[in-house]
Write an enzyme that holds these catalytic residues in place. Structure first.
Site, PDB file in Angstrom:
ATOM      1  N   CYS A   1      -8.110 -10.999 -10.888  1.00 17.51           N
ATOM      2  CA  CYS A   1      -7.228 -11.549  -9.743  1.00 17.51           C
ATOM      3  C   CYS A   1      -7.660 -13.067  -9.341  1.00 17.51           C
ATOM      4  O   CYS A   1      -7.135 -13.476  -8.670  1.00 17.51           O
ATOM      5  CB  CYS A   1      -8.036 -10.408  -8.775  1.00 17.51           C
ATOM      6  SG  CYS A   1      -8.458  -8.795  -8.958  1.00 17.51           S
TER       7      CYS A   1
ATOM      8  N   GLU B   1      -5.058  -5.279  -2.287  1.00 13.42           N
ATOM      9  CA  GLU B   1      -5.439  -6.655  -2.865  1.00 13.42           C
ATOM     10  C   GLU B   1      -4.531  -6.773  -4.077  1.00 13.42           C
ATOM     11  O   GLU B   1      -4.240  -5.937  -4.957  1.00 13.42           O
ATOM     12  CB  GLU B   1      -6.794  -6.830  -3.419  1.00 13.42           C
ATOM     13  CG  GLU B   1      -7.213  -8.109  -3.760  1.00 13.42           C
ATOM     14  CD  GLU B   1      -8.059  -8.136  -5.190  1.00 13.42           C
ATOM     15  OE1 GLU B   1      -7.478  -8.402  -6.172  1.00 13.42           O
ATOM     16  OE2 GLU B   1      -8.746  -7.579  -5.212  1.00 13.42           O
TER      17      GLU B   1
END
Lengths: 549, 549
Positions: free
Chosen positions: A316, A279
Site C-alpha cells: 500500500c 484503505e
C-alpha cells in the site's frame, strides 16, 4: 446450521492442512454455495481444496451469532480479552511453518517475508493485548456531582468507551497474515470488544482457514463466546450481504478503490448506516529536494528503485510517484534508478488477476500524453510474473492529467520533473490523499521542507524524511491512514495501537448508583486505568489524591 | 466579492440591530439571491430586515476563503486559538441583552431561558479554550528510534492530531445560541483548528447576524485570519452547495432526520466524501421500574410531565417515550401525568412550521391503531401556539408498529404499558438509537437495572438514573450523541470537551529532523502537553524522567 466444534486446544502444527471449511460458531461449517479455489500464482493452477461459499442464510446466521456474542464479549474484563489476543498470537507462532508453507503456495510471496509476517501478525495481536492492559482505551472521564452548584446542582457524569458491535473484516491480498484473517482490523476490533466476521480473501483461502482455526481454538481455550469470531467464504455478493447485514456495526477493508467504494456505498444505504474503514489507493509521493539530489542523486536512485520493486511493489505504501526539480543530480538519480529497474528480475505477483491489472495499468500510463518509459525490467516466466517499470513526465502534463495519479498496484512508478520549486509545490497541491508523503532533504534543504510540510500534512497520514515509505512500523505513534482516496475515513489509523479507537463509541452515565457503575469508571479509581477527573488527568489508581493541573 | 471590514472591537451593545447581511471575509456581505425573513412565532409576521441569500458563486468564494485561512489558523499555537474562543465568549456575554431581545422575538423562547443560553454558549467556548490549554487534544505519541534493534532498526515516529479542514455548521432552531452560529459545533471546530462556515438558521437570522458579528470582531481583535469564520444565508440549495463544496472537509448539523440524511447523502456522493455529524432524531425512552413506581408513582408522573413540557418540548432530549410495567403505582403515575398535561397552558413553538408539524405528528400518532390519548393541554392563541399531548399504547402494539417511534418534536409523549418485565426488556430491544435512555429505580430495582443496562448502553449515548433527560451538562464526561438515527455518527459527542475530537485527524512524523518537528511533539516535551512515550504515559513536561508503567 450444523457446525462441528473444535476441541479445546486444537493443534495447528505443521501437519495441519486446510480442508475447505468456513469457521463458524466455534467450529467448522461447509458453505452451501459454489466452491471457490485459490490459485498458485506460479503455475496458475487451482490449489485444492475447494471452498464452498456461504449462502445468504449462512451469512445471516453468522452475523446473528456475532451479535449474540457481543454482549458477553464486550463485557468481559479487558484482561480476559487480552488473554484471548495473546492466545491467538501464541497459536500463530506455533503454526508458523504450516502458515508459511501454505501462504507461499497461494501468494508466491517469499518464505522469509512470510516468516516475518507471521511475527508481525502475532506481535500486532500482543500489542493490542498490551494496549488493553494499559488502561487508556476506555477513555475514562469523571465529572463528579456538585450538589450545591447554583443555579442548578451538577449531576455526577462519567464517560467510558464501549465496543461498537460486530465488525466485518475484509482481508488484503498482499498481506495474507498481517492484514487478513487475524490481521490488524481483526486484532483492533477484538481488542475493542467487538466480535469479528471475516470474509476470507479468495486469493489465500487455505491460509485463511489455518489462521481462522487458530483464532477459534484460542477463543475456545480462553473461554470466549463461540460467536466472537467467524470466517466465511464467498465472492462480491457474500461481501455485500455481510456489510448489509443489520447485525454488523462497522467494516474494516483493505483493497482496491472500487471494492472499498462499493462497500462504503452499501454501508451508507443501509437502514442504519455504519462506518467503513476502507484503505484503498495511494501512490505515496516522494519529493527529492535540490541539495540532497545534487549531493546524492545516484544513491537516491538506487534506493528508490529498491523501495519501488520491493515485494513486487505490492505494498500500500509503494512509492508510485517521485517528484524532483530539474537540476544537479537529477541525471544521476535517473540513471541509477533506470539501471536498477532495467536490471530488476521481476517477481511473481499475488494473483494472475493482479498481474493482468498491473500490466494493463502500466500500459495505460505509457499511452498517456507526455509519458516516457525510462526503464522496464524482466518478468519471470510464471503465470503471474511481472516486470518493474519506470516512467517520466513533466510537471505541467502531470498537473493537467488527473489520470496520471491512478495507482498501478505493483512495481511501476512515475517520475515527475519540475522546472523549479514553485512548480514542485504546485504539484503537491494537485495530489489526491495519500497514506504517506516522503521528502529527501539535506540540512540545506530544511527551509524548503518547513514550507512544504503543512501541504504534506494535509494530504497524507504519515510524513517521512530521508527514508522510504515501504515498511510500516507497528507501534503506538504510527499512522497508516490518510485523506481520501487513501482511505474512506481520515480520522483514524489501521495500524498501531490507536486503531482500537475505530471500533469504540463513548457512553455517558449520569447519576448511576455506585453499585451499578462499570468498573472502569467506578470509585475508587481502579488500578491502572487512566482517567480525566473534571478534565484534569490523574495518575492511575491515585485519583483524588494527586491530581495534576 | 466586496466586503466591508469590521473595525477592530466592533461594539455589539444593546443598541446594535441586525442589518440583513452575511459575515464574510471579516466583514459584511449582502447576498446576491432572494431575501429570507425570519418570523415572529407569536404574530406569525415577518421580522425585518430581510436577508438576501448567497448565490452559488458566493458560497464557493466563502469556502475558498475558509480553505485559504486553514493553513495559518491550524498552525496557530493552541494558546492563540484559545484566546480567540475566549474573546468570542466575552463579546457574547457583553452583548447578552441585545441577543436575548432579538432571539426572544425570533423564537418566542422565554427571556430567562435565553439569558441562560447566552451563558451556556460563552461557557462552552471557554470550556474549549481550557481544553486547548489542557494539552490532551493533540493526542501526542512518541515512539523513539531504536537504532540497534534487530533485524531492522526502528525509526523515530511521532504522532499528533491536526484540524481536518474547513467545517460547515448548520445551527439548530431550538437553541438559537448554544447550538447555532457560535454554538457547540462552531466552538469545537474552531478549537480543533478548523475554519467554520455557518449557514445561519432561517428561523433566527437576526440573532445569527449579531452572533456572527461578535465572532468576526473577536477574530479581528485576536489577529485571526479573516477567513476563519463566515456565515452565509440561504435555503436548502445553499446548504447543499455548502456541503458539496470541495473545500469543506466536515459537517456539523443539528436538526431533522430528513435534513440530516439529505446532507449526509450529499457528503457521501462528493468526489471526496467527508464526515457528517448530524444530530437528528431521538425519543429518549424513560423506563419506570416496579418498585420505584409503586413507591412514587404520583411524583414521577408530575416530574415526567414537567420534563416533557419544558420549553414546549423543544429539546433533542425531550422524553417522548415512557415504558412501564403494569402494576402498583402505574395508575397514580398516569393520573398525575394526565392532570399535569391537561392543566398545561402550552407555549408558542419556535416557528409556525414546527408547530404545524407538531400538530400533524400528534394527530398521526393519535390515529394509529391501539393508541389512546390520555390528555391534551391548552394552546396559547399565537401563530405557533401548541398544546401538550400524552398518549398511551400497550407493549404489543408498540412492538408491532415502528411508526410509533417517530419523533414528534415538541411536548407530545407516548406511554407504553408492558404486562411484565420480560415484555419491558423486549420493548427496549425494538427501539432505534437514542441520545439518552433513562431509568427510574429504587434500590430494590437495582438488580433489574443491572440486567437492563447493557441493552441501554447499546442504544443510547447517555444513561440517566433517577433523573430526566432534558438538561445537558456541558463538561468533560458528557456524551450528547448516540446510535442512528439519534446521530449519523455514534463515535462522538456534539457537547462537551470530547467534541473537539470530531474535527481532528492523526498524522505521523517519521524521522523528521528535530528542527522541523511541530512543537507539540518535539523534544524536550513542551510544558503542559500530555504524551504517550512508547505507549506509556508521561506527566506533562517530565518526559523521560518520570514515566509511568
Amino acid at each position: 446450521m450444523t457446525t462441528t466444534e473444535l476441541a479445546d486446544g486444537v493443534d495447528l502444527g505443521t501437519a495441519e492442512t486446510p480442508t475447505g471449511v468456513m469457521i463458524v460458531d466455534g467450529g467448522e461449517l461447509v458453505g452451501d454455495g459454489d466452491a471457490l479455489y485459490s490459485a498458485d500464482p506460479v503455475s496458475g493452477e487451482r490449489v485444492k481444496p475447494g471452498y464452498p461459499s456461504a449462502s445468504p442464510e449462512q451469512v445471516a446466521d453468522v452475523c446473528a451469532q456475532a451479535a449474540a456474542a457481543f454482549a458477553e464479549y464486550r463485557s468481559a474484563p479487558a484482561e480476559r480479552r487480552a488473554g484471548f489476543l495473546d492466545a491467538i498470537a501464541d497459536r500463530l507462532d506455533d503454526a508458523r511453518d504450516a502458515l508459511v508453507d501454505r501462504a507461499h503456495r497461494e501468494t508466491a510471496l517469499p518464505r522469509p517475508r512470510l516468516t516475518g509476517e507471521v511475527g508481525r501478525t502475532s506481535g500486532q495481536l500482543r500489542l493490542f493485548a498490551s494496549e488493553l492492559r494499559a488502561g487508556f482505551w476506555q477513555g475514562a472521564r469523571v465529572d463528579p456531582a456538585i450538589p450545591d452548584r447554583a443555579p442548578a446542582p451538577r449531576s455526577d457524569i462519567r464517560q467510558r468507551r464501549i465496543g461498537i458491535g460486530p465488525v466485518a473484516v475484509f482481508g488484503a491480498s498482499n498481506f495474507p497474515l498481517a492484514f487478513s484473517t487475524a490481521g490488524g482490523d481483526t486484532a483492533s476490533a477484538l481488542a475493542a470488544g467487538c466480535p469479528v466476521v471475516v470474509k476470507a480473501h479468495p486469493a489465500h483461502l487455505g491460509t485463511a482457514e489455518l489462521v481462522g482455526r487458530a483464532v477459534a481454538a484460542a477463543a475456545a481455550s480462553t473461554g470466549m463466546p463461540r460467536g466472537v469470531f467467524a470466517q466465511i467464504v464467498g465472492g462480491v455478493d457474500v461481501g455485500q450481504a455481510l456489510v448489509g447485514d443489520p447485525h454488523i456495526r462497522a467494516v474494516g477493508f483493505t483493497g482496491s478503490r472500487r471494492g472499498g467504494l462499493a462497500l462504503a456505498a452499501t454501508a451508507a444505504a443501509r437502514g442504519v448506516p455504519i462506518p467503513v474503514y476502507a484503505e484503498m489507493s495511494s501512490i505515496n509521493p516522494v519529493v527529492l529536494l535540490p541539495n540532497t539530489l545534487a549531493a546524492d542523486g545516484a544513491r537516491l536512485g538506487t534506493e528508490f528503485a529498491a523501495s519501488m520493486t520491493l515485494g513486487a511493489g505490492q505494498f500500500c505504501t509503494n512509492p508510485g510517484l517521485v517528484i524532483a526539480v530539474d537540476g544537479p543530480g537529477l541525471d544521476e538519480f535517473v540513471a541509477a534508478a533506470t539501471d536498477a529497474v532495467a536490471g530488476d528480475e521481476g517477481a511473481t505477483m499475488l494473483t494472475t488477476g493482479i498481474a493482468d491489472a498491473y500490466r494493463a495499468g502500466g500500459d495505460e500510463l505509457a499511452a498517456r500524453a507526455g509519458v516516457v518509459q525510462l526503464a522496464v525490467g524482466t518478468a519471470p516466466a510464471t503465470a503471474a510474473g511481472a516486470a518493474a517499470r519506470l516512467f517520466r513526465v513533466d510537471a505541467d502534463r502531470f498537473a493537467a492529467d488527473p489520470g496520471l495519479q491512478s495507482e498501478v498496484f505493483g512495481a511501476t512508478s512515475l517520475l515527475v520533473v519540475c522546472p523549479d520549486l514553485d512548480r514542485l509545490r504546485a504539484t503537491l497541491d494537485v495530489l489526491e490523499g495519500q497514506l504517506t508523503a516522503t521528502v529527501h532533504a539535506s540540512p540545506e534543504d530544511h527551509g524548503i521542507v518547513g514550507r512544504l510540510l503543512p501541504a504534506l500534512e494535509d494530504i497524507a497520514g504519515r510524513l517521512i524524511v530521508n527514508g522510504w515509505p515501504t515498511g510500516v512500523e507497528v507501534g503506538h505513534a504510527i499512522v497508516h491512514g490518510g485523506p481520501f482516496p487513501a482511505t474512506t475515513d481520515t480520522r483514524s489509523t489501521s495500524v498501531g495501537s490507536a486503531a482500537i479507537e475505530r471500533f469504540l463509541r463513548p457512553v455517558a452515565y449520569q447519576d448511576v448508583p455506585a453499585e451499578l457503575l462499570p468498573t472502569d469508571i467506578s470509585d475508587p479509581a481502579p488500578a491502572g486505568i487512566h482517567r480525566r477527573l473534571d478534565g484534569r488527568t490523574t495518575e492511575p489508581a491515585s485519583e483524588g489524591k494527586e491530581e495534576q493541573a
